[in-house]
Scaffold this motif. Sequence first.
Motif, short mmCIF file in Angstrom:
data_model
loop_
_atom_site.label_atom_id
_atom_site.label_comp_id
_atom_site.label_asym_id
_atom_site.label_seq_id
_atom_site.Cartn_x
_atom_site.Cartn_y
_atom_site.Cartn_z
N CYS A 1 0.82 -1.22 0.00
CA CYS A 1 0.00 0.00 0.00
C CYS A 1 0.85 1.27 0.00
N GLY A 2 2.17 1.11 -0.08
CA GLY A 2 3.04 2.28 -0.14
C GLY A 2 3.14 3.03 1.18
N GLU A 3 2.88 2.32 2.29
CA GLU A 3 3.00 2.97 3.61
C GLU A 3 4.49 3.14 3.95
N ASP A 4 4.77 4.08 4.83
CA ASP A 4 6.13 4.27 5.29
C ASP A 4 6.48 3.15 6.28
N VAL A 5 7.36 2.24 5.85
CA VAL A 5 7.70 1.09 6.71
C VAL A 5 9.10 1.23 7.30
N SER A 6 9.65 2.44 7.20
CA SER A 6 11.03 2.64 7.68
C SER A 6 11.15 2.37 9.18
N GLN A 7 10.04 2.56 9.91
CA GLN A 7 10.08 2.33 11.37
C GLN A 7 9.64 0.92 11.74
N ASP A 8 9.20 0.12 10.74
CA ASP A 8 8.77 -1.25 11.03
C ASP A 8 10.00 -2.11 11.36
N PRO A 9 9.86 -3.06 12.28
CA PRO A 9 11.00 -3.94 12.54
C PRO A 9 11.26 -4.85 11.33
N GLU A 10 12.52 -5.21 11.14
CA GLU A 10 12.86 -6.11 10.04
C GLU A 10 12.30 -7.50 10.33
#
Lengths: 178, 247
Positions: free
Chosen positions: A165-174
Amino acid sequence: MRTGIGENQKHARFQALCQSLRPDLLRFALWLSRDRSVAEDVVQEALLRAWKAQDALLDEKAAKPWLLTIIRREYARTFERKRVPTVDVDDLIASEEPALAGGEDPDLVELRLAIYRLPLEYREPLVLQVLMGFSTAEIGQQLGLTTAAVLTRLFRARRQLRVLCGEDVSQDPEDDGL
Amino acid sequence: MMDCKHYRAALLADPAAVTAEMRDHGSGCAACAQFTQRIQAFEARLQRAVRLPLPEARDAGRGASVSPLPIAASASGRRVASRTLRWTALAASFIAAISVGGLLWLAVPRSSLAGDVVNHMAEEPEAWRRTTAVVSPAALDAVMQDAHMHLSAATAGLVSYASSCGFRGHQVPHLVVQDPSGPVTVMVLVHESARSPDDFDEQGYRGEILPVPGHGAIAILTRNQRLDAAALDRIALQLRAAIRWTN
């Protein structure tokens, strides 16, 4: 075969129970099969089987997981009975897109299309959790998985959805074995 | 002590199951609190997305046309056939009833929580006045503190009415936010539970019950039929972001 008043009441009660659950059962089958006609057939067959086997349901509180088990088995049977042609997911999405829209906002349609693209192993537990309200332990029981395995699949499902969905996942854990 | 990585992984796996350990971490880590808000907004959309519109018309037709089972021709077969027919007829009527009933079920208001919220509105008509008067910060604080919450007036919007109301045995904040399209009522229902959003349209009120993972639900409703679901979602999310739970 004579049907007594008690039997009639039991049938009526069972019918009312199925009526209340049917919309979400149909939605579940739709997410499972990604095909409206298959989903409708699966739910109709499953409810028929459930009606015939209603004596096996001892506790009404267990109706939802019981009916879901029947639907999942019925869905598996559709592949045993006939060879279901392999369909490209993009073609499938293109054919279902108007039905997914339902006159609603584009964000929802985008998210629905993203759910369609998820592999079944992620899509199914996610729908059981979000649509059917199942706990992680209940999902594990339904799918024959450990709670840890369910949590991993749910984590991956949401992470993939957010990427799609093109959300900002930069803060999501790997996803490194969590 | 839980770290950010495990907090976020747990939240992504099950945003509705916020443990005490997670709450501790979330309240002490600004980055994770911000992450939580983003995930909750995404989850609200996800819960709406999985509720696919159902093929009502096709479904009603299908329900009434269950294929009969094969009928045997022999004498003993006729008995079996008679039983089978009766069985099939019962099953067919069951399936037909389920299909038609399913449509009726979709058409009627079914959430007693929504019904109770709407009934509560009738008891406080003064809350629906369109006004530019704002509730004083002290009065707002008092209402929110009753329910162990704090509302940031800066992000909540123009709150024109705030009352601590008895609802299903608990005191809950009943707020009115003046949106440009008209007044919108919000009830913060910490003691209720909702796993997925539930739209309702009853007695001239339109709205929805939205789950707040770990903190019950928020009911939002309007009498303005032109205000769409997306606008209601926007106001609900704005309110939710402005609330800080203090218990």
